[in-house]
Design an enzyme around this catalytic site. Structure first.
Site, mmCIF file in Angstrom:
data_model
loop_
_atom_site.group_PDB
_atom_site.id
_atom_site.type_symbol
_atom_site.label_atom_id
_atom_site.label_comp_id
_atom_site.label_asym_id
_atom_site.label_seq_id
_atom_site.Cartn_x
_atom_site.Cartn_y
_atom_site.Cartn_z
ATOM 1 N N LYS A 182 10.755 12.998 8.487
ATOM 2 C CA LYS A 182 10.437 11.651 7.958
ATOM 3 C C LYS A 182 9.327 11.871 6.928
ATOM 4 O O LYS A 182 8.208 12.348 7.086
ATOM 5 C CB LYS A 182 9.737 10.962 9.123
ATOM 6 C CG LYS A 182 8.749 9.672 8.604
ATOM 7 C CD LYS A 182 9.635 8.618 8.034
ATOM 8 C CE LYS A 182 8.448 7.465 7.832
ATOM 9 N NZ LYS A 182 7.706 7.684 6.598
ATOM 10 N N GLU A 260 -1.891 19.358 10.600
ATOM 11 C CA GLU A 260 -2.430 19.684 9.368
ATOM 12 C C GLU A 260 -2.971 18.440 8.598
ATOM 13 O O GLU A 260 -2.341 17.663 8.180
ATOM 14 C CB GLU A 260 -1.661 20.165 8.318
ATOM 15 C CG GLU A 260 -2.220 21.325 7.408
ATOM 16 C CD GLU A 260 -2.402 20.557 6.020
ATOM 17 O OE1 GLU A 260 -3.535 19.964 5.757
ATOM 18 O OE2 GLU A 260 -1.604 20.721 5.175
ATOM 19 N N CYS A 294 -5.348 18.102 0.279
ATOM 20 C CA CYS A 294 -6.129 18.042 2.048
ATOM 21 C C CYS A 294 -7.287 19.381 1.743
ATOM 22 O O CYS A 294 -8.353 19.365 2.263
ATOM 23 C CB CYS A 294 -5.370 18.601 2.958
ATOM 24 S SG CYS A 294 -4.106 17.395 3.277
ATOM 25 N N GLU A 391 -12.733 12.422 2.661
ATOM 26 C CA GLU A 391 -12.128 13.033 1.673
ATOM 27 C C GLU A 391 -11.820 11.984 0.477
ATOM 28 O O GLU A 391 -11.551 10.617 0.798
ATOM 29 C CB GLU A 391 -10.704 13.283 1.846
ATOM 30 C CG GLU A 391 -10.627 14.541 2.862
ATOM 31 C CD GLU A 391 -9.115 14.938 3.237
ATOM 32 O OE1 GLU A 391 -8.776 15.796 2.864
ATOM 33 O OE2 GLU A 391 -8.421 13.905 3.639
HETATM 34 C C1 SIN Z 1 -2.268 19.891 1.541
HETATM 35 O O1 SIN Z 1 -2.737 19.132 0.684
HETATM 36 O O2 SIN Z 1 -1.914 19.515 2.636
HETATM 37 C C2 SIN Z 1 -1.297 21.123 1.066
HETATM 38 C C3 SIN Z 1 -1.944 21.900 -0.064
HETATM 39 C C4 SIN Z 1 -1.222 23.039 -0.513
HETATM 40 O O3 SIN Z 1 -0.354 23.410 0.267
HETATM 41 O O4 SIN Z 1 -1.843 23.554 -1.603
#
Ligand code: SIN
Length: 490
Positions: A182, A260, A294, A391
């Site tokens: 998804k 993640e 992230c 964040e």
């Molecule tokens: C993410 O922001 O979850 C992935 C970042 C990346 O793979 O560089």
């Protein structure tokens, strides 16, 4: 809006279930919007539990044959898919830029990154070895098989519309699992374009399906994915809040989960750092994808001795960044994904200013308008600021000042998150001390770039469970089966 593509067939607006391009049962659709212009790019099916269930049932049927293929047969299909992605990188990047906003060159780099997962995990499929263990009884033999976990599901975010789906699908398929994916409602078109190529290289029907839905549909699709007993594993990339919810839902049928989740990355600059390295790293770790990753540097902690020189260079860096629509060849950063993203960044900057932060560059919406945000440098940051605890997901660097190494490590760890941390120093003893002291799943040392298919990407604490990339990423899609074999006499 019409996109100029060499192969217009890559642009698909139907979902892909059990090897067929399909509409929602209800016939309803939702709009995918170009964040740079606000124009509608496509209408995509609004699906729910019923379509998701059908995709899961197809995945169950397809997995029977897929897992039986020789590893090298699966590897060949994955390799062909990687090659097809690279051969079509320009078009795939065009679709990605249109729906996500990042500069086209950066989108093309993402396509290469996305393809690398199919190439690497295809190779790794051939190396899924089991074990024999010396037995504690003379007539016994102990053998451990490694088998695909079964039907899996993936839920992916909008910040890497191609690489996050492939980072999940590649190890799943390499291991002999099937997957229902998804993609985020903001960016479903990239995942669908990969499915066109998957179909062309001969991926059997049902092995990988893509179910689409908008924000309102997500709980129905996610609810089916997490409650259906056929599904043995969920892999999710997104917010910690949603990750907790999905993990709770998966508990009812004890599914394996890989999560993640959010980060709050500290970026530590010690007095003995090489400033050129630091600034080059900042461009990647802070401004890549407009700060919407992230692993974006979220708290920039700089030691007294280098603080002022660092700030000066950061002002120069941020002032020189070209903010423009992703199809402008000069663009270095594009827009934020949507209004909600913009509101959050504005709120964080507003909070910083209220608490006495000094905005040296930027601080608001860029002259491009809409959700384009000016690269921003703020000094005087403190741990009680909103942006020190959440964040920001924007091109805003808030700079904290520190004197003492141990105190800086404590500050860096003062968060429930533990995804990525960055540290800059030329002193090897300090690098070891800091690396061992930082409570993070990934530590970048004198670099801002850590993303690669060959390394285990993932976090600790509330940043997640499991790893993606590397042999550990494959392991997450495998089960151990122990054979206790008795009666070997004579
Ligand atoms: C993410 O922001 O979850 C992935 C970042 C990346 O793979 O560089």
């Amino acid at each position: 809006m019409t996109l100029t593509l060499s192969d217009p067939d890559l642009f698909r607006t139907q979902a892909y279930i059990d090897g067929k391009w399909v509409d929602a049962d209800s016939g309803e659709t939702f709009a995918v919007i170009d964040p740079a212009t606000g124009e509608e790019i496509a209408q995509v099916p609004r699906m729910g539990a019923a379509e998701t269930r059908r995709a899961i049932e197809a995945a169950e049927r397809a997995q029977v044959g897929w897992r039986k293929l020789l590893a090298k047969e699966r590897a060949k299909i994955l390799r062909d898919l990687a090659d097809a992605m690279l051969a079509n990188a320009d078009d795939l990047a065009t679709i990605l830029t249109a729906e996500q906003g990042k500069p086209h060159a950066e989108a093309k780099a993402e396509i290469a990154y996305a393809a690398s997962f199919f190439e690497w995990f295809g190779e790794e499929a051939k190396r899924v070895s089991g074990e024999t263990i010396p037995a504690p009884m003379p007539d016994r033999r102990i053998v451990v098989l490694r088998e695909p976990i079964g039907v899996t599901v993936g839920i992916t975010p909008w910040n890497f519309p191609s690489a996050m789906p492939t980072r999940k699908a590649a190890p799943a398929l390499a291991a002999g699992c099937s997957m229902v994916l998804k993609p985020a409602e903001q960016t479903p078109l990239s995942a669908l374009s990969v499915m066109v190529l998957a179909e062309r290289v001969g991926l059997p029907a049902g092995v990988l399906s893509v179910v689409t839905g908008d924000a309102e549909d997500a709980p129905k699709i996610g609810g089916e994915m997490t409650s259906n007993p056929i599904v043995r594993k969920l892999s999710f990339t997104g917010s910690t809040e949603v990750g907790k919810l999905l993990m709770g839902q998966c508990a009812k049928t004890i599914k394996k989960v890989s999560l993640e989740l959010g980060g709050n990355a500290p970026f530590l600059v010690f007095d003995d750092a090489d400033l050129d390295d630091v600034i080059a790293a900042m461009m990647v770790a802070k401004f890549r994808n407009s700060g919407q990753t992230c692993i974006s540097a979220n708290r920039v902690l700089v030691q007294d001795g280098i603080h002022d020189a660092f700030v000066e260079r950061m002002v120069e860096l941020a002032s020189g960044i070209t903010v423009a629509p992703g199809f402008d060849p000069a663009a270095q950063i594009g827009p934020l994904i949507d209004q909600a993203a913009l509101d959050k960044v504005l709120a964080h900057v507003g909070d910083a200013v209220e608490r006495g932060g000094d905005v040296l560059v930027g601080g608001g919406i860029h002259e491009q308008g809409r959700t384009f945000f000016s690269p921003t440098i703020i000094t005087g940051a403190d741990m009680d600021w909103q942006m020190s605890n959440e964040e920001t997901f924007g091109p805003v660097a808030a700079i904290h000042r520190f004197s003492d190494e141990a105190a800086a490590i404590r500050t860096a760890n003062a968060t429930p998150f533990g995804l990525a941390a960055y540290l800059f120093s030329q002193d090897h003893a300090r690098i070891w001390r800091a690396s061992e002291g930082l409570e993070y799943g990934m530590i970048a040392i004198n670099t801002g770039f850590i993303s690669t298919e060959v390394a285990p990407f993932g976090g600790i604490k509330e940043s997640g469970i499991g790893r993606e990339g590397s042999q550990h990423g494959l392991d997450d899609f495998l089960e151990y089966k122990y054979l206790a074999w008795a009666g070997v006499r004579g």
